[in-house]
Design a protein around this motif. Structure first.
Motif, mmCIF file in Angstrom:
data_model
loop_
_atom_site.group_PDB
_atom_site.id
_atom_site.type_symbol
_atom_site.label_atom_id
_atom_site.label_comp_id
_atom_site.label_asym_id
_atom_site.label_seq_id
_atom_site.Cartn_x
_atom_site.Cartn_y
_atom_site.Cartn_z
ATOM 1 N N PRO A 143 -1.455 -0.988 -30.860
ATOM 2 C CA PRO A 143 -2.904 -0.814 -30.742
ATOM 3 C C PRO A 143 -3.371 -0.538 -29.312
ATOM 4 O O PRO A 143 -4.272 0.279 -29.103
ATOM 5 C CB PRO A 143 -3.456 -2.156 -31.259
ATOM 6 N N ILE A 144 -2.770 -1.216 -28.336
ATOM 7 C CA ILE A 144 -3.185 -0.984 -26.946
ATOM 8 C C ILE A 144 -2.851 0.442 -26.521
ATOM 9 O O ILE A 144 -3.683 1.136 -25.898
ATOM 10 C CB ILE A 144 -2.521 -2.007 -26.001
ATOM 11 N N GLU A 145 -1.649 0.903 -26.838
ATOM 12 C CA GLU A 145 -1.279 2.269 -26.463
ATOM 13 C C GLU A 145 -2.181 3.287 -27.143
ATOM 14 O O GLU A 145 -2.517 4.326 -26.552
ATOM 15 C CB GLU A 145 0.191 2.526 -26.802
ATOM 16 N N TRP A 146 -2.583 3.003 -28.378
ATOM 17 C CA TRP A 146 -3.478 3.913 -29.089
ATOM 18 C C TRP A 146 -4.853 3.932 -28.430
ATOM 19 O O TRP A 146 -5.481 4.988 -28.283
ATOM 20 C CB TRP A 146 -3.574 3.493 -30.543
ATOM 21 N N SER A 147 -5.319 2.763 -27.992
ATOM 22 C CA SER A 147 -6.607 2.700 -27.301
ATOM 23 C C SER A 147 -6.558 3.491 -25.996
ATOM 24 O O SER A 147 -7.532 4.171 -25.637
ATOM 25 C CB SER A 147 -6.987 1.238 -27.019
ATOM 26 N N VAL A 148 -5.443 3.414 -25.292
ATOM 27 C CA VAL A 148 -5.305 4.165 -24.042
ATOM 28 C C VAL A 148 -5.291 5.665 -24.326
ATOM 29 O O VAL A 148 -5.925 6.463 -23.612
ATOM 30 C CB VAL A 148 -4.026 3.737 -23.293
ATOM 31 N N THR A 149 -4.584 6.067 -25.372
ATOM 32 C CA THR A 149 -4.532 7.490 -25.727
ATOM 33 C C THR A 149 -5.932 8.033 -26.029
ATOM 34 O O THR A 149 -6.320 9.112 -25.556
ATOM 35 C CB THR A 149 -3.619 7.701 -26.949
ATOM 36 N N LYS A 150 -6.706 7.286 -26.799
ATOM 37 C CA LYS A 150 -8.038 7.746 -27.176
ATOM 38 C C LYS A 150 -9.052 7.620 -26.032
ATOM 39 O O LYS A 150 -10.121 8.224 -26.076
ATOM 40 C CB LYS A 150 -8.545 6.953 -28.386
ATOM 41 N N SER A 151 -8.699 6.842 -25.009
ATOM 42 C CA SER A 151 -9.604 6.662 -23.860
ATOM 43 C C SER A 151 -9.124 7.398 -22.626
ATOM 44 O O SER A 151 -9.719 7.249 -21.551
ATOM 45 C CB SER A 151 -9.724 5.162 -23.520
ATOM 46 N N TYR A 152 -8.068 8.202 -22.762
ATOM 47 C CA TYR A 152 -7.406 8.731 -21.576
ATOM 48 C C TYR A 152 -8.358 9.516 -20.678
ATOM 49 O O TYR A 152 -8.361 9.332 -19.456
ATOM 50 C CB TYR A 152 -6.220 9.613 -21.966
ATOM 51 N N ALA A 153 -9.161 10.391 -21.259
ATOM 52 C CA ALA A 153 -10.029 11.248 -20.440
ATOM 53 C C ALA A 153 -10.963 10.415 -19.568
ATOM 54 O O ALA A 153 -11.139 10.684 -18.374
ATOM 55 C CB ALA A 153 -10.828 12.193 -21.330
ATOM 56 N N SER A 154 -11.567 9.374 -20.152
ATOM 57 C CA SER A 154 -12.496 8.551 -19.374
ATOM 58 C C SER A 154 -11.753 7.691 -18.347
ATOM 59 O O SER A 154 -12.261 7.451 -17.250
ATOM 60 C CB SER A 154 -13.318 7.669 -20.302
ATOM 61 N N LEU A 155 -10.550 7.226 -18.688
ATOM 62 C CA LEU A 155 -9.762 6.425 -17.737
ATOM 63 C C LEU A 155 -9.316 7.277 -16.556
ATOM 64 O O LEU A 155 -9.349 6.837 -15.396
ATOM 65 C CB LEU A 155 -8.546 5.823 -18.443
#
Length: 540
Positions: A136-148
């Protein structure tokens, strides 16, 4: 390559071709490359972007060697990422030297995966909680990558990533980055909101988590940019000419043609990943554990870790049962004395060994000939060990070459507690020192090239044909590590390698004679003791 065309191609790749964080790392590092050689290499990576991005995911989808994607910092830096990264770096260099640009792009993509994976905190340890939250954490990072990534770009304290000049610079960079990432491990597990992440992946990350990941994303892309620059410089030095300039016009056309297909693939992959994560969370909420829906990479890692733990415990118990065997390092005159006096009076040191076997002779140094290293010499004279490293050993009571050779590499690595001096490193240094003690006229760089090329013993050298050994040494000498060892000197000639083979064969002969004389001396000693005992019995 024009700036406008490059920017257009990067935009297309980010928008349609990047389906994972590894794709983003590989692409977002390219604009950060700042050297002329690096920019020429970037041109080839963009031209062959399809192979480059495929390589960035192959360790996950094709190789599935998940134990090589991690560095478990608190467990002695367990994990194979540095070793495999060096292998792919050398492979990429071979492709660049032979104009195999598409293969070089693929190798670069694979290398980027092994380089950046240990910079992800969840790849620096393994705990029961992490098994639940990993996907779940890796998926959250993938979906948030542009903003991060944008958050990192806005950060005024931008990451500065510098590579060392030592032969093992790539492994050192991976280990150092893993240490930085591991500092965030517990924080990220504590701050992740599983329930929010289920329905809205970006919402699972709070401000603390986002700050951590933004910093680590910056570390990944800047670090990979520095590796590209170093790789391009090494390639041009190996070719003795610059890499050819590659335009990106064709790359733009190919990337545009593939957009519909890539968008469809991304949509399917993301849908599948979302269903897997929901199934994982449902199982955890129902049973309090993850078994059926455990990610395959974690399942593989758990099995490999269990095997590693059992083997380590087994070896520890065997070592405890050993009876204090002695390993003797002999000089030629010591062997003669042993034969004459029926007693071996040599420099001895206790050493933990796995099997309870009789004492053995690892090598016999010749008395004749110019042997450049002996067991009584200071450790600083041994290959690969400079003054600072020798000082580290001195604090542990290891001052001479003989004391170093008589020490157990695993225990010595634990006592040193220095992340870049591993058991594997100590084993290589030990082999270099033994070869320098065994073979006349050996320079430190000669032993470093031999061990680096895979010929760590006199036996392996003596039994290898001249052409094969010379080719292997030339190939290793062309790598970055090999050139670091040479320090501007020319690789050994064919005649010099032929001399090494002859000297190695003589070293084996000396060792066999020494073993035979020791056995004869011990046999004579046992016979004498038995005779004295019989005479005493008769007298009584």
């Amino acid at each position: 390559m024009t700036q406008k065309s490059t920017s257009l191609l990067l935009s297309i790749l980010r928008a349609a071709h990047c389906r994972s964080t590894h794709h983003h790392f590989a692409i977002d590092a390219l604009p950060l490359v700042g050297t002329p050689a690096g920019e020429r290499f970037v041109g080839h990576l963009l031209r062959h972007h399809h192979r480059y991005l495929a390589g960035a995911k192959d360790p996950d989808v094709r190789f599935r060697d998940f134990q090589n994607h991690v560095i478990h910092v608190d467990d002695g830096y367990w994990g194979g990422a540095p070793r495999v990264a060096h292998q792919w770096y050398d492979r990429m260099q071979r492709y660049l030297r032979t104009d195999r640009w598409s293969d070089a792009a693929h190798a670069a993509g694979v290398l980027s995966h092994y380089f950046t994976d240990p910079i992800q905190p969840l790849h620096t340890a393994q705990t029961p909680v992490e098994k639940v939250l990993h996907r779940p954490i890796e998926w959250s990072v993938t979906k948030s990558y542009a903003s991060l990534f944008a958050q990192w770009q806005r950060d005024p304290s931008r990451t500065v990533f510098q590579l060392s000049d030592s032969p093992g610079w790539l492994g050192e960079a991976i280990l150092s980055s893993a240490r930085v990432a591991h500092d965030h491990y517990e924080t990220l597990l504590e701050h992740y909101d599983l329930q929010k992440g289920r329905s809205d992946p970006p919402a699972g990350l709070d401000n603390v988590s986002r700050g951590c990941f933004a910093q680590l994303i910056g570390l990944c892309v800047t670090g990979w940019a520095r590796v590209i620059e170093r790789a391009a410089l090494d390639a041009e030095q190996g070719r003795n000419k610059p890499l050819p300039t590659q335009g990106v016009t064709l790359g733009v056309v190919l990337a545009g043609i593939r957009v519909p297909h890539q968008v469809w693939i991304r949509r399917v992959e993301h849908s599948v990943e979302q269903r897997k994560i929901r199934a994982l969370i449902d199982e955890f909420e129902a049973t309090g554990a993850i078994e059926k829906n455990m990610p395959s990479e974690l399942r593989v890692m758990e099995k490999v870790r269990n095997i590693y733990t059992r083997e380590r415990e087994y070896n520890r118990l065997r070592a405890e049962r050993q009876n204090g065997s002695m390993i003797r390092i002999l000089q030629s005159d010591d062997v003669e004395d042993a034969a004459n006096t029926q007693e071996v009076d040599t420099t001895t040191a206790s050493l933990t060994v796995v099997d309870q076997q009789p004492a053995t002779i690892p090598f016999v140094s010749p008395q004749k000939g110019n042997v450049r290293l002996r067991v009584e010499d200071d450790l600083v004279d041994a290959p690969s060990i400079g003054e600072k490293t020798a000082a580290r050993f001195a604090k542990l009571g290891v001052h001479t070459v003989g004391e170093f050779l008589a020490s157990d590499p695993a225990k010595l690595a634990d006592r040193l507690a220095t992340r870049w001096i591993t058991e594997e490193t100590l084993h290589a240094w030990r082999c270099q020192a033994i070869l320098m003690c065994q073979l006349p006229d050996m320079l430190a760089r000669d032993t470093q090239l031999l061990v680096g090329a895979g010929f760590a013993t006199a036996d392996s050298i003596a039994k290898t044909k001249l052409d094969a050994l010379h080719r292997a040494i030339e190939a290793y000498a062309a790598t970055y590590s090999g050139r670091r060892y040479l320090r501007g000197a020319e690789p050994p000639t064919r005649d010099r390698v032929d001399t090494w083979i002859g000297e190695a064969a003589l070293a084996l002969v000396r060792q066999k004679r020494a073993v035979s004389r020791m056995r004869n001396a011990e046999s004579a000693s046992d016979t004498g003791s038995k005779t004295d005992s019989d005479q005493t019995s008769r007298a009584a």
